[in-house]
Scaffold this motif. Structure first.
Motif, mmCIF file in Angstrom:
data_model
loop_
_atom_site.group_PDB
_atom_site.id
_atom_site.type_symbol
_atom_site.label_atom_id
_atom_site.label_comp_id
_atom_site.label_asym_id
_atom_site.label_seq_id
_atom_site.Cartn_x
_atom_site.Cartn_y
_atom_site.Cartn_z
ATOM 1 N N GLU A 82 0.829 -1.215 0.000
ATOM 2 C CA GLU A 82 0.000 0.000 0.000
ATOM 3 C C GLU A 82 0.860 1.259 0.000
ATOM 4 O O GLU A 82 0.487 2.281 -0.585
ATOM 5 N N GLU A 83 2.030 1.173 0.670
ATOM 6 C CA GLU A 83 2.932 2.325 0.718
ATOM 7 C C GLU A 83 3.427 2.702 -0.685
ATOM 8 O O GLU A 83 3.578 3.883 -1.004
ATOM 9 N N ASP A 84 3.699 1.692 -1.526
ATOM 10 C CA ASP A 84 4.111 1.961 -2.908
ATOM 11 C C ASP A 84 2.969 2.585 -3.694
ATOM 12 O O ASP A 84 3.172 3.534 -4.468
ATOM 13 N N ALA A 85 1.769 2.033 -3.503
ATOM 14 C CA ALA A 85 0.596 2.554 -4.207
ATOM 15 C C ALA A 85 0.318 4.001 -3.810
ATOM 16 O O ALA A 85 -0.095 4.818 -4.646
ATOM 17 N N LEU A 86 0.559 4.345 -2.532
ATOM 18 C CA LEU A 86 0.317 5.717 -2.077
ATOM 19 C C LEU A 86 1.234 6.705 -2.805
ATOM 20 O O LEU A 86 0.775 7.759 -3.265
ATOM 21 N N ILE A 87 2.524 6.378 -2.912
ATOM 22 C CA ILE A 87 3.462 7.258 -3.628
ATOM 23 C C ILE A 87 3.017 7.420 -5.075
ATOM 24 O O ILE A 87 3.029 8.533 -5.633
ATOM 25 N N ALA A 88 2.595 6.316 -5.706
ATOM 26 C CA ALA A 88 2.121 6.369 -7.091
ATOM 27 C C ALA A 88 0.907 7.273 -7.219
ATOM 28 O O ALA A 88 0.812 8.092 -8.151
ATOM 29 N N ILE A 89 -0.022 7.154 -6.279
ATOM 30 C CA ILE A 89 -1.258 7.965 -6.320
ATOM 31 C C ILE A 89 -0.941 9.441 -6.123
ATOM 32 O O ILE A 89 -1.486 10.305 -6.826
ATOM 33 N N LEU A 90 -0.046 9.753 -5.195
ATOM 34 C CA LEU A 90 0.307 11.153 -4.951
ATOM 35 C C LEU A 90 0.994 11.770 -6.170
ATOM 36 O O LEU A 90 0.733 12.928 -6.526
ATOM 37 N N LEU A 91 1.878 11.010 -6.821
ATOM 38 C CA LEU A 91 2.552 11.522 -8.026
ATOM 39 C C LEU A 91 1.555 11.751 -9.157
ATOM 40 O O LEU A 91 1.604 12.776 -9.845
ATOM 41 N N LEU A 92 0.632 10.798 -9.340
ATOM 42 C CA LEU A 92 -0.352 10.944 -10.417
ATOM 43 C C LEU A 92 -1.334 12.066 -10.115
ATOM 44 O O LEU A 92 -1.694 12.844 -11.009
ATOM 45 N N GLU A 93 -1.768 12.167 -8.867
ATOM 46 C CA GLU A 93 -2.712 13.226 -8.489
ATOM 47 C C GLU A 93 -2.080 14.598 -8.689
ATOM 48 O O GLU A 93 -2.743 15.546 -9.143
ATOM 49 N N SER A 94 -0.792 14.703 -8.371
ATOM 50 C CA SER A 94 -0.079 15.958 -8.608
ATOM 51 C C SER A 94 -0.028 16.284 -10.097
ATOM 52 O O SER A 94 -0.213 17.440 -10.499
ATOM 53 N N SER A 95 0.177 15.252 -10.917
ATOM 54 C CA SER A 95 0.200 15.430 -12.372
ATOM 55 C C SER A 95 -1.180 15.835 -12.896
ATOM 56 O O SER A 95 -1.304 16.736 -13.734
ATOM 57 N N LEU A 96 -2.220 15.199 -12.375
ATOM 58 C CA LEU A 96 -3.592 15.524 -12.797
ATOM 59 C C LEU A 96 -3.983 16.935 -12.367
ATOM 60 O O LEU A 96 -4.724 17.623 -13.083
ATOM 61 N N THR A 97 -3.482 17.370 -11.214
ATOM 62 C CA THR A 97 -3.775 18.726 -10.743
ATOM 63 C C THR A 97 -3.198 19.765 -11.700
ATOM 64 O O THR A 97 -3.836 20.784 -11.989
#
Length: 682
Positions: free
Chosen positions: A609-624
Motif C-alpha cells: 500500500e505504501e508503494d501505491a500511495l506514492i504512485a497515487i500522490l505523483l499521479l494526483e499531482s500530475s492531474l492537478t
C-alpha cells in the motif's frame, strides 16, 4: 593429401551418425525424393558443434573453423555417397548438385575468432568463421537471389548440351549475383559457350541488414564519463533463406558468419555472410554496492525512507543534493521501469520548467545510467524511416532512428514545443499503441504491391516544455482552476498519454546552493563537490538500476484495492458535463506502473500500500497540473513537502505520508462506494 581428405570424410560420417545429423539428412532427402521433381541444386543444412568434432578429429575440426568452404566439400562428398548408396534421391545425378551449409553452434571463446570493425586489421579475406555482435540499425526488405543454376553447352553435338548436370553454379559466401550467374562460361570439353537452363534456376530469400557495435550508442547519450576514443563503423550482414526476417530492427544480436568484400561498381563493402543468429539479452548485475545495502538496512523501518534518500542524493554531480527531489524520484522510477518485453509497464515523463538548462543536464546525466539511453538529435527522425538500399539492389531499407535504438531504455527527445504538429501527432499515436508503421510504396522500390511494416517501440520517452518560451507563442487562458497550469501549447491528448506531468520551477528553497554548484562545476567539471558523490558513484547507480529493473514484482491485494479505489473515485470527481470524466483510461496503467517502479526502487518484490500511495500522490499531482485540484486536495509538492536534512525530517515525512494515506482512504470511502480498503487507525 588424398589420404588425409579420405580420413576426414570418414570422421565426418562418424560425427553425422553420432550427432543425429545423419537421421536429419535422411529426412531432408525424403522430402526431395517425394517431390519427384529434378532440381539443379539440393540444399542441406548441417549443424556442427566444433568442440565435439575437434574431439573426434582435430584436423577436421581445424578445417571447419579455418577453411569452411573446403570442409563443406568434404561433407558434400559424404552426403553424395550416402544418397547414392542408400538410394535416397533418385533424381540426383552429380555431386555438384549438392549444396552444403555448415552451421557451427558456437566458436571458441578466443579473441582471434571475434570480428570487430572498430579494431584493425579487419581481415575480410580469410573466408573463415568469425563471431561478431551488434545492433541492427537498418533492415532491407526480403528479395530473391540465385541459390544455384544449371548451365548447358550451346554446341548441339556436345554430350553436355542437354540432360546433363555437369555444369552447376552454386552461391558461395560473399559472391554477388553476377558471380553466380554469368554469360562467359565455356564448356571444358568443346570450349563452346555455356547457356543457363532457366527452368532449373533455384531462387532463395535474401535480406540485407546494417549492424553497428553497441559501443556506438555511447555517442548518442549526450553525456558520458567515458573519455576513451574508438572508431565505429556499420557493417553489412547478409541473411539468406531460413535466416531472412530472423532479425528485428533495434535488437542486439550475436552472429557467426564468414566475412567477405562485395564490389559494387567502384565501391567495396565489407560484409558478413551469416550462418547463425542469436539474440543477445544482456543480463544485469546480480548485486548492488555495499553502500546501497547499508543504506537499505538503515531505512528498513519505513517503506518510504530508502527511495526518499535515493532521490535526495541522486545526480549530485549535476544538481546539489536536496534539490529537484520529486523530479529525481520520477526519473529513478522511469529508469527502473525499462525492459524489452512486449506489453511492458512504461513510464514516460514530461517536465514543465522555466529552468531548461539544469533540467536538460539532469536528464542527459540520467540516460547515461542505462545501456540504451538515447538523446535524440534534432536533425534526425525520432521514429523509423525508409530509403533506398545503398548496395544497389533498389529495394527499400528501414532505418531504426532514435526511438528504436533506445529499445529497453530511454529516448530523450528534448523540448516538446520545438516539434511540429505532425510529429506530435505521430508521437501521441506511438505512446498510445507502442507501435509505429512504416509505409513502403511498391512502385518506388521495385515491388509489385505496397507494404506496411509495423515496428514495436519498447522505450520510455522523456521530454520537457519551456514555460517561458511557450507562453510567448500563444495567448494564455484566464479560466484556470486551482492548481492548474497553462499547458495549452501541447495537445490535450498528448498530455494524457505521457505517464507523468511534472512542474519544476527554479528551486526557491535553495537558489544559492544551485548557483554555487553550477559555478563550481563550470570552473572544475571533474570536482566532487559533495561527500555523497564519492560514496554513491555513477557506476554504483548504473549497477543498482540494472539490478532493480530486472526484479519481478507482483501487486498485493491491498495495493490493488487502493489503486482501484482511487481510480474509480477520481473518475467520479474529475468530470464535467460536456466531456464526461477527465481521467483517461490509461491512468490505471500509469498507477500500476508507478507502484511497481517504486517497489523495484525499494528492492522489494511485493507491491505494498505504501508503494501505491506514492504512485497515487505523483499521479494526483500530475492531474492537478492538467485539470486543477480535486476533492482529494493534496499539497503542491505531496511526495517531498519539505527538505530532508536529518532523521527528524525523515520521521516527519513518514508521519505526513501516513496522514495522506488516511486522507486517501476517506476520499475513496466518500467517492468510491463498494471498494474495500484497509482503514487502519494508528
Amino acid at each position: 593429401m588424398h589420404h588425409e581428405i579420405q580420413k576426414m570424410r570418414e570422421i565426418a560420417l562418424v560425427y553425422l551418425d553420432r550427432s543425429g545429423g545423419l537421421q536429419k539428412f535422411v529426412h531432408d532427402c525424403k522430402k526431395y525424393n517425394d517431390s519427384k521433381q529434378s532440381y539443379a541444386v539440393y540444399r542441406f543444412i548441417i549443424s556442427i558443434n566444433p568442440s565435439d568434432i575437434a574431439e573426434l578429429d582435430a584436423t577436421l575440426g581445424n578445417c571447419i573453423l579455418h577453411n569452411p568452404i573446403q570442409a563443406a566439400q568434404i561433407f558434400q562428398s559424404v552426403c553424395f555417397i550416402a544418397i547414392k548408396t542408400l538410394s535416397l534421391i533418385e533424381q540426383l545425378q552429380t555431386e555438384a548438385q549438392i549444396s552444403i551449409l555448415l552451421k557451427p553452434t558456437h566458436l571458441p571463446p578466443l579473441p582471434s575468432y571475434v570480428l570487430s570493425l572498430s579494431a584493425f586489421p579487419f581481415n575480410y579475406t580469410s573466408q573463415r568463421f568469425y563471431m561478431s555482435e551488434g545492433i541492427a540499425i537498418a533492415m532491407g526488405t526480403v528479395t530473391k537471389y540465385t541459390q544455384g543454376a544449371r548451365f548447358l553447352c550451346t554446341e548441339e553435338t556436345c554430350p553436355f548440351s542437354e540432360g546433363s548436370f555437369r555444369y552447376i553454379r552454386v552461391h558461395l559466401p560473399g559472391a554477388t549475383e553476377s558471380a553466380t550467374v554469368r554469360n562467359d562460361f565455356v564448356c571444358s570439353l568443346c570450349s563452346s559457350p555455356l547457356q543457363e537452363d532457366m527452368k532449373f534456376r533455384v531462387l532463395g530469400d535474401k535480406q540485407i541488414v546494417e549492424m553497428i557495435d553497441a559501443k556506438a550508442l555511447n555517442a548518442l547519450k549526450g553525456f558520458s564519463n567515458d573519455k576513451s576514443h574508438f572508431r565505429i563503423q556499420t557493417f553489412t550482414v547478409f541473411l539468406r533463406d531460413e535466416l531472412a526476417n530472423k532479425m528485428k530492427i533495434g535488437n542486439h544480436y550475436k552472429i557467426i558468419g564468414i566475412p567477405a568484400c562485395v564490389q559494387n561498381g567502384l565501391q567495396a563493402t565489407a560484409c558478413i555472410e551469416v550462418n547463425s543468429v542469436q539474440l543477445c539479452n544482456p543480463n544485469g548485475p546480480s548485486f548492488v554496492s555495499d553502500n546501497f545495502k547499508y543504506l537499505l538496512s538503515l531505512t528498513s523501518s519505513s517503506c518510504w525512507r530508502f527511495t526518499a534518500i535515493l532521490a535526495n542524493i541522486f545526480a549530485s554531480q549535476v544538481v546539489p543534493p536536496g534539490t529537484y527531489n520529486t523530479l529525481k524520484l520520477a526519473i529513478l522510477l522511469s529508469l527502473v521501469q525499462t525492459c524489452e518485453k512486449e506489453n511492458a509497464d512504461y513510464l514516460d515523463l514530461l517536465i514543465v520548467t522555466s529552468d531548461t538548462l539544469v533540467i536538460d543536464r539532469l536528464l542527459n546525466y540520467s540516460i547515461c545510467l542505462l545501456p540504451r539511453g538515447i538523446r535524440h538529435p534534432p536533425s534526425s527522425e525520432i521514429f523509423p524511416s525508409v530509403s533506398k538500399d545503398k548496395h544497389g539492389t533498389g529495394s527499400a531499407s528501414i532505418h531504426a532512428c532514435s526511438a528504436v535504438l533506445a529499445k529497453g531504455g530511454i529516448c530523450y527527445i528534448g523540448d516538446l514545443s520545438s516539434y511540429k504538429k505532425d510529429k506530435l501527432e505521430l508521437l501521441q499515436s506511438v505512446l498510445e499503441s507502442r507501435m509505429t508503421t512504416v509505409f513502403i510504396p511498391g512502385k518506388k522500390y521495385g515491388e509489385e504491391a505496397d507494404q506496411q511494416v509495423t515496428i514495436s517501440v519498447q522505450t520510455n520517452f522523456w521530454s520537457f516544455v519551456d514555460v517561458d518560451s511557450s507562453s510567448k507563442k500563444h495567448i494564455q487562458k484566464d479560466n484556470f482552476l486551482i492548481g492548474q497550469m497553462d499547458v495549452s501549447l501541447i495537445p490535450p491528448n498528448l498530455l494524457d498519454v505521457f505517464g507523468l506531468l511534472i512542474y519544476r520551477e527554479f528551486p526557491s528553497c535553495q537558489p544559492s546552493s544551485l548557483v554555487h554548484h553550477v559555478l563550481k562545476k563550470a570552473i572544475n567539471p571533474e570536482a566532487m563537490l559533495y561527500k555523497v558523490s564519492q560514496q554513491f558513484r555513477m557506476q554504483d547507480y548504473e549497477e543498482f538500476i540494472l539490478f532493480a529493473k530486472n526484479l519481478h514484482v507482483e501487486l498485493s491485494s491491498e495495493a490493488e484495492n487502493l489503486i482501484q479505489g482511487y481510480y474509480l473515485a477520481s473518475r467520479r470527481v474529475r468530470r464535467d458535463s460536456i466531456h464526461g470524466s477527465t481521467l483517461s483510461a490509461s491512468a490505471l496503467k500509469i498507477l500500476i506502473s508507478l507502484s511497481k517502479a517504486h517497489t523495484k526502487l525499494s528492492l522489494r518484490k511485493k507491491v505494498l500500500e505504501e508503494d501505491a500511495l506514492i504512485a497515487i500522490l505523483l499521479l494526483e499531482s500530475s492531474l492537478t497540473l492538467k485539470h486543477g485540484k480535486s476533492a482529494l486536495c493534496i499539497a503542491p509538492n505531496p511526495v517531498f513537502p519539505f527538505d530532508l536534512s536529518d532523521e527528524n525530517s525523515l520521521q516527519q515525512r513518514d508521519s505526513y505520508l501516513m496522514q495522506c494515506h488516511h486522507q486517501l482512504l476517506k476520499f475513496i470511502g466518500a467517492y468510491g462506494p463498494g471498494i474495500q480498503t484497509n482503514a487502519n487507525e494508528e
